[in-house]
Design an enzyme around this catalytic site. Structure first.
Site, PDB file in Angstrom:
ATOM      1  N   SER A 190      69.827  24.211  43.036  1.00  0.00           N
ATOM      2  CA  SER A 190      69.060  23.003  43.278  1.00  0.00           C
ATOM      3  C   SER A 190      68.918  22.742  44.770  1.00  0.00           C
ATOM      4  O   SER A 190      68.379  23.560  45.498  1.00  0.00           O
ATOM      5  CB  SER A 190      69.720  21.836  42.534  1.00  0.00           C
ATOM      6  OG  SER A 190      68.856  20.732  42.445  1.00  0.00           O
ATOM      7  N   ASP A 192      66.451  23.923  36.716  1.00  0.00           N
ATOM      8  CA  ASP A 192      67.507  23.664  37.696  1.00  0.00           C
ATOM      9  C   ASP A 192      68.827  24.329  37.311  1.00  0.00           C
ATOM     10  O   ASP A 192      69.404  24.044  36.268  1.00  0.00           O
ATOM     11  CB  ASP A 192      67.694  22.144  37.797  1.00  0.00           C
ATOM     12  CG  ASP A 192      68.657  21.730  38.893  1.00  0.00           C
ATOM     13  OD1 ASP A 192      69.418  22.581  39.370  1.00  0.00           O
ATOM     14  OD2 ASP A 192      68.634  20.550  39.277  1.00  0.00           O
TER      15      ASP A 192
END
Length: 413
Positions: free
Chosen positions: A185, A326
């Site tokens: 991320s 993610d």
């Protein structure tokens, strides 16, 4: 006695306040050493003995290496180092040894490590007539495998990304940046820059000065809820990536910088496993493609496909039937995978993800009993599933949730 003790405590608190406010490593290190002098930890460091490690073994090995170096006995050094060279010799890698003082640990351990380094340099430079090149190469390969290597792991954490900047720039400035780096991320944005920029490009305060190209003005909540017609999470992400992403593949980045960067991505579908993308597992995948996937927060940005450079040099789908999101929801800090792929056994961790705080345990303490680890996995899976469900909400329901006065919890990248 009581007055002296109170004065000492007051002085230590003053130094600790200065430590907390230190703006660079050099000043921090000087203050830490001053704290050790006042607290008396300097005396602890100067004494060999401790129940925390085998000081006798380390002292014997240190004296042996020193004697062999003085005699320039290359064969003896080779034999002695072959006998055992690893980062936890005599328990000297135990984390408790490095939490006693503010700066460093036992002087004997520092001296021993320095003597090992000196020995390795000596063997590398010795004439091939004394130690054949093939024998040297074989020794250093085994030594590298036994001693292991360090890795830098950068967690997710959205707008807290600039904390990563301070960590990595300090490592760069002190010439301590590991060659194995992972990111998920927000952490992968920094990881990607480390993997595609050379040492020369990263020096001179690169991360202190870098600002991400993000639109100014729009309120985040309408954007996250899909109510802003001009900006979407995907468009904002693309704009930011344009500022630091190149068209390099993982293999090309490794050849450019000599660093292995790894990016965690998670499958959008159930019953699939997360992946760690790098020059070993996916050499032809475009780094930007992996960044796009690991920046797609479930429920906020749509899952994406991966792309790789084909034999003809043109982009082509990679695992075309799969969509990815993610990676911080699956493997924020992939220590085990890095150990398996790169032989890492020491980790520098920059953890900025506030969602991880309830599940972080102090590595210097004994493992806690119970199902804390299982609970963290269950909770993270529940958060991921909830966010994915949000993605399928109708615009009407989203507008209902985003009424004035309705409080919506923040999402973490």
């Amino acid at each position: 006695m009581a007055i002296n003790k109170a004065f000492k405590g007051s002085k230590l608190k003053a130094i600790e306040s200065q430590l907390a406010a230190a703006e660079d490593y050099i000043n921090w290190a000087l203050l830490a050493q001053k704290h050790d002098s006042v607290s008396g930890k300097d005396k602890w460091k100067a004494v060999d003995g401790s129940s925390l490690y085998d000081s006798t073994e380390i002292r014997i090995r240190y004296d042996s290496l020193r004697r062999l170096l003085d005699d320039r006995d290359c064969q003896g050094l080779l034999y002695t180092l072959n006998e055992g060279i690893h980062g936890n010799m005599g328990g000297m890698g135990r984390s408790l040894l490095y939490s006693q003082a503010k700066y460093g640990t036992k002087q004997l351990i520092d001296d021993y490590v320095s003597k090992v380094v000196e020995s390795l340099h000596f063997l590398a430079d010795v004439s091939d007539s004394l130690i054949p090149f093939e024998e040297k190469l074989d020794f250093f390969r085994r030594a590298s495998h036994c001693f292991g290597r360090s890795a830098l792991m950068l967690s997710g954490g959205a707008g807290l990304i600039y904390f990563h900047h301070g960590v990595v720039q300090t490592l760069i400035d002190e010439n301590l940046l590991p060659n194995v780096i992972s990111g998920a991320s927000a952490g992968l944005w920094v990881c990607a820059q480390l993997g595609t920029q050379t040492d020369e490009e990263l020096r001179q305060g690169y991360f202190y000065n870098y600002q991400y190209d993000l639109p100014r003005g729009p309120s985040p909540w309408p954007v996250l809820m899909g109510l802003n017609k001009e900006h979407t999470p995907q468009s904002i992400k693309e704009q930011a990536m344009d500022g630091f992403c190149s068209n390099m593949t993982f293999q090309e980045a490794y050849e450019h910088t000599g660093r292995y960067i790894s990016i965690s991505i998670a499958p959008a579908e159930k019953h699939q496993t997360s992946r760690l993308m790098n020059a070993i597992t996916s050499p032809n995948v475009y780094i930007r493609s992996a960044i796009d996937a690991s920046s797609s927060i479930p429920g906020v940005a749509p899952p994406v496909s991966l792309y790789a450079k084909g034999m003809d040099g043109k982009p082509k789908p990679y695992l075309a039937s799969r969509k990815w999101v993610d990676g911080s929801f699956a493997d924020d800090l992939p220590a085990k995978r890095l150990a398996r792929l790169f032989g890492t056994n020491h980790y520098i961790v920059s953890l900025i993800n506030p969602l991880a705080i309830p599940f972080v345990t102090d590595p210097k303490l004994k493992r806690t009993k119970g199902g804390r680890g299982l609970l963290s996995h269950v909770l993270m899976d529940a958060i991921k599933d909830g966010l994915i469900s949000m993605e399928h909400l109708s615009p009407k329901l989203r507008r209902f949730l985003y009424k004035p006065g309705y409080v919506v919890g923040p999402c973490s990248a």
